[in-house]
Design an enzyme around this catalytic site. Structure first.
Site, PDB file in Angstrom:
ATOM      1  N   LEU A  41      55.127 -54.535 -14.448  1.00 11.24           N
ATOM      2  CA  LEU A  41      54.269 -53.702 -13.607  1.00 11.24           C
ATOM      3  C   LEU A  41      53.747 -54.552 -12.465  1.00 11.24           C
ATOM      4  O   LEU A  41      53.423 -55.723 -12.656  1.00 11.24           O
ATOM      5  CB  LEU A  41      53.110 -53.155 -14.438  1.00 11.24           C
ATOM      6  CG  LEU A  41      51.920 -52.476 -13.743  1.00 11.24           C
ATOM      7  CD1 LEU A  41      51.298 -51.438 -14.662  1.00 11.24           C
ATOM      8  CD2 LEU A  41      50.841 -53.488 -13.314  1.00 11.24           C
ATOM      9  N   ASN A  42      53.672 -53.960 -11.253  1.00  9.06           N
ATOM     10  CA  ASN A  42      52.901 -54.625 -10.199  1.00  9.06           C
ATOM     11  C   ASN A  42      52.016 -53.620  -9.461  1.00  9.06           C
ATOM     12  O   ASN A  42      51.133 -53.051 -10.100  1.00  9.06           O
ATOM     13  CB  ASN A  42      53.743 -55.529  -9.302  1.00  9.06           C
ATOM     14  CG  ASN A  42      54.894 -54.881  -8.596  1.00  9.06           C
ATOM     15  OD1 ASN A  42      55.754 -54.242  -9.198  1.00  9.06           O
ATOM     16  ND2 ASN A  42      54.965 -55.064  -7.285  1.00  9.06           N
ATOM     17  N   ASP A  43      52.157 -53.386  -8.184  1.00  7.05           N
ATOM     18  CA  ASP A  43      51.142 -52.700  -7.381  1.00  7.05           C
ATOM     19  C   ASP A  43      50.734 -51.334  -7.936  1.00  7.05           C
ATOM     20  O   ASP A  43      51.590 -50.533  -8.314  1.00  7.05           O
ATOM     21  CB  ASP A  43      51.663 -52.460  -5.964  1.00  7.05           C
ATOM     22  CG  ASP A  43      52.153 -53.711  -5.277  1.00  7.05           C
ATOM     23  OD1 ASP A  43      52.133 -54.784  -5.893  1.00  7.05           O
ATOM     24  OD2 ASP A  43      52.564 -53.592  -4.103  1.00  7.05           O
ATOM     25  N   GLN A  59      54.049 -49.592  -9.490  1.00  5.32           N
ATOM     26  CA  GLN A  59      55.368 -50.202  -9.351  1.00  5.32           C
ATOM     27  C   GLN A  59      55.843 -50.677 -10.719  1.00  5.32           C
ATOM     28  O   GLN A  59      55.106 -51.349 -11.446  1.00  5.32           O
ATOM     29  CB  GLN A  59      55.292 -51.380  -8.392  1.00  5.32           C
ATOM     30  CG  GLN A  59      55.054 -50.999  -6.940  1.00  5.32           C
ATOM     31  CD  GLN A  59      56.315 -50.475  -6.289  1.00  5.32           C
ATOM     32  OE1 GLN A  59      57.151 -51.236  -5.832  1.00  5.32           O
ATOM     33  NE2 GLN A  59      56.452 -49.155  -6.242  1.00  5.32           N
ATOM     34  N   TYR A 102      59.405 -48.537  -3.229  1.00  5.63           N
ATOM     35  CA  TYR A 102      58.309 -49.489  -3.083  1.00  5.63           C
ATOM     36  C   TYR A 102      56.972 -48.766  -2.887  1.00  5.63           C
ATOM     37  O   TYR A 102      56.900 -47.553  -2.854  1.00  5.63           O
ATOM     38  CB  TYR A 102      58.600 -50.430  -1.914  1.00  5.63           C
ATOM     39  CG  TYR A 102      59.472 -51.619  -2.276  1.00  5.63           C
ATOM     40  CD1 TYR A 102      60.217 -51.645  -3.449  1.00  5.63           C
ATOM     41  CD2 TYR A 102      59.562 -52.720  -1.441  1.00  5.63           C
ATOM     42  CE1 TYR A 102      61.012 -52.735  -3.778  1.00  5.63           C
ATOM     43  CE2 TYR A 102      60.355 -53.828  -1.756  1.00  5.63           C
ATOM     44  CZ  TYR A 102      61.079 -53.827  -2.928  1.00  5.63           C
ATOM     45  OH  TYR A 102      61.859 -54.914  -3.241  1.00  5.63           O
ATOM     46  N   ARG A 161      56.316 -51.794   5.290  1.00 10.18           N
ATOM     47  CA  ARG A 161      56.228 -51.029   4.047  1.00 10.18           C
ATOM     48  C   ARG A 161      54.778 -50.661   3.678  1.00 10.18           C
ATOM     49  O   ARG A 161      53.842 -50.984   4.370  1.00 10.18           O
ATOM     50  CB  ARG A 161      56.863 -51.824   2.898  1.00 10.18           C
ATOM     51  CG  ARG A 161      56.344 -53.243   2.717  1.00 10.18           C
ATOM     52  CD  ARG A 161      57.111 -53.930   1.575  1.00 10.18           C
ATOM     53  NE  ARG A 161      56.759 -55.334   1.430  1.00 10.18           N
ATOM     54  CZ  ARG A 161      57.445 -56.339   1.967  1.00 10.18           C
ATOM     55  NH1 ARG A 161      58.515 -56.095   2.694  1.00 10.18           N
ATOM     56  NH2 ARG A 161      57.060 -57.591   1.766  1.00 10.18           N
ATOM     57  N   GLU A 220      50.757 -56.990   3.474  1.00 11.66           N
ATOM     58  CA  GLU A 220      51.166 -55.933   2.555  1.00 11.66           C
ATOM     59  C   GLU A 220      49.979 -55.023   2.225  1.00 11.66           C
ATOM     60  O   GLU A 220      48.819 -55.392   2.365  1.00 11.66           O
ATOM     61  CB  GLU A 220      51.725 -56.532   1.264  1.00 11.66           C
ATOM     62  CG  GLU A 220      53.043 -57.269   1.458  1.00 11.66           C
ATOM     63  CD  GLU A 220      53.742 -57.545   0.144  1.00 11.66           C
ATOM     64  OE1 GLU A 220      54.920 -57.168   0.020  1.00 11.66           O
ATOM     65  OE2 GLU A 220      53.113 -58.148  -0.762  1.00 11.66           O
TER      66      GLU A 220
END
Length: 479
Positions: A41-43, A59, A102, A161, A220
């Site tokens: 898992l990320n963002d 994510q 993304y 992005r 980001e």
């Protein structure tokens, strides 16, 4: 649904089922944080309260504990405490997103929930393509993809992005993180009247704007929101060099305080301020709920050289999201506080009033555990250092002579102690959330915050206090 999408979803669900038992057997699995059912898992993505229900997307790479072609996982809740795992919202099934759906955001319009995200494409020759994409749902669960609604404009690399979308004065606005052809990080703004056709306004922040010098090679996850009379631009810059106590993680997250002139599309702001002083905090995103609160989630992780040394890797999962935090602007800073709903987790309260310790290490009966909330109030450090040791693995240390507060932990790769530090004029309150392998420490009602993963011996639950200090202590177990 295309055949490729059906195939990807089936593979992902099979991966969840295959590793379900081993993932759940991990002693470092968290109790009240959002985590992936398997994989990485990320963002946090698409944060919104839609028809009374909180939605948190994230994510997700279900096939590995490394970064790859990301899906959007999905949780829902009516109280931000009890969560339900929903079907996968987005899978990288189409040509414009084949290497990942993304990060992005969510909005509501005319009874529908719209997801904006970046379609990532990596070509065989090493080049990249990027597309800003749109999907929509009537029920908040099942999504129809509309494909790209914004292509890469001139002047930027394909590192373009993370669309965040909001409405103001009957117009829609979209801010994106970007890299210029000169390899400088920036935030770029677009506007629309129908969500499908977007007009470029241009860069509103970055190197050469508002007196800012070179400030990283890529920005980001930008987020521009109004908070107590100020327009806060939150961003995660990459490529900042360490500067004393500042910028000591591989990547940073922070904000600018300013004012956005919607008539002329100009943003005036002050200097960059780090949002979290710990080891594991990145890519935060906010949303406004139906009561008007601005609430933040962050990724309780970091893409760095130590990521694959976390012990949860052997259980086929890695990383989590922070607890939800209410934001306030006051005294020239953004303050973060745990949302009130988290009090529903509390049980078995222990109160220790009027504690006075002097040059000694002390423990209190019942003040221990793995999933614990601690509040130290009326805190006064008389002289020297005051230290709280958490399960023999992490320590919070305040040095009253230097006006410094530090979080120390053991590095998962080297085994050596490492620390993160910030300056603070005085220390009057500590609010600590512990959850098996995570720490979130709120200082002086959220003036500063330290977020970290740590991995103590699962059998150790000891909490000790040392130094010259006076305080009152309340402890709850959390379930």
């Amino acid at each position: 649904m295309t055949e490729n999408e059906r195939h990807l979803l089936q593979r992902a669900y099979e991966e969840v089922k295959k590793y379900q038992e081993i993932v759940q057997s991990d002693p470092y699995r968290l109790d009240y944080h959002l985590m992936p059912p398997v994989g990485l898992l990320n963002d946090p993505n698409g944060l919104i309260q839609f028809k009374g229900v909180y939605h948190v997307f994230y994510q997700w790479n279900p096939f590995n504990t490394s970064h790859g072609a990301k899906f959007w996982g999905h949780y829902t809740s009516t109280d931000m405490v009890h969560w339900r795992e929903e079907p996968i919202a987005l899978a990288p099934s189409e040509w414009y997103e084949k290497n990942g759906c993304y990060s992005g955001s969510a909005i509501e319009s005319e009874g529908k929930l719209y997801l904006f995200y970046t379609g990532n494409v990596k070509n065989d020759d090493g080049t990249r393509e990027t597309y800003q994409c749109l999907a929509a749902s009537s029920d908040g669960i099942h999504y129809e993809k509309y494909g790209p609604i914004l292509h890469l404009p001139e002047g930027y690399t394909a590192h373009f992005r993370d669309p965040k979308v909001w409405k103001k004065n009957n117009r829609w606005y979209m801010i994106l993180g970007a890299q210029t052809k000169a390899n400088r990080g920036t935030a770029v703004l677009f506007t629309s009247i129908d969500l499908f056709h977007w007009e470029e306004i241009g860069m509103i922040a970055g190197a050469g704007i508002n007196g800012l010098e070179d400030f990283g090679y890529m920005w980001e996850c930008p987020d521009l929101f109004y908070l107590n009379g100020k327009d806060i631009l939150m961003v995660s810059p990459q490529g900042l060099d360490p500067n004393g106590h500042l910028y000591n993680n591989l990547f940073q997250s922070g904000y600018f305080i300013g004012e956005f002139d919607y008539a002329n599309n100009k943003y005036q702001s002050g200097p960059f301020i780090e949002l979290d002083r710990g080891f594991d905090f990145y890519a935060p995103q906010t949303f406004m709920d139906e009561t008007g609160r601005t609430i933040l989630y962050g990724w309780m992780g970091m893409t760095d050289e130590y990521e694959q040394y976390q012990p949860t890797i052997s259980y086929n999962w890695v990383h989590a999201l922070t607890i939800p935090r209410k934001l306030e602007y006051k005294k020239g800073k953004v303050y973060q506080k745990p949302v009130e709903e988290l009090t529903k987790l509390r049980k078995d309260r222990i109160i220790v009033n009027n504690v006075k310790i002097k040059d000694q290490q002390v423990q209190f009966d019942g003040v221990e555990g793995k999933t614990v909330e601690l509040v130290l109030e009326a805190l006064k450090v008389n002289e020297g250092k005051f230290q709280i040791s958490l399960r023999n693995e992490a320590s919070l240390i305040y040095d009253s002579s230097k006006k410094e507060i530090s979080l120390q932990r053991r590095n998962v790769r080297t085994g050596l102690q490492e620390s993160r530090t910030c300056l603070i004029e005085f220390l009057s309150k500590l609010h600590i959330f512990m959850d098996h392998s995570s720490l979130e420490i709120f200082i002086n009602d959220g003036e500063e915050v330290f977020t970290a993963r740590y991995f103590p011996n699962p059998k150790v639950e000891t909490i000790t206090f040392q130094g010259n200090a006076f305080f009152s202590l309340t402890k709850w177990d959390l379930v």
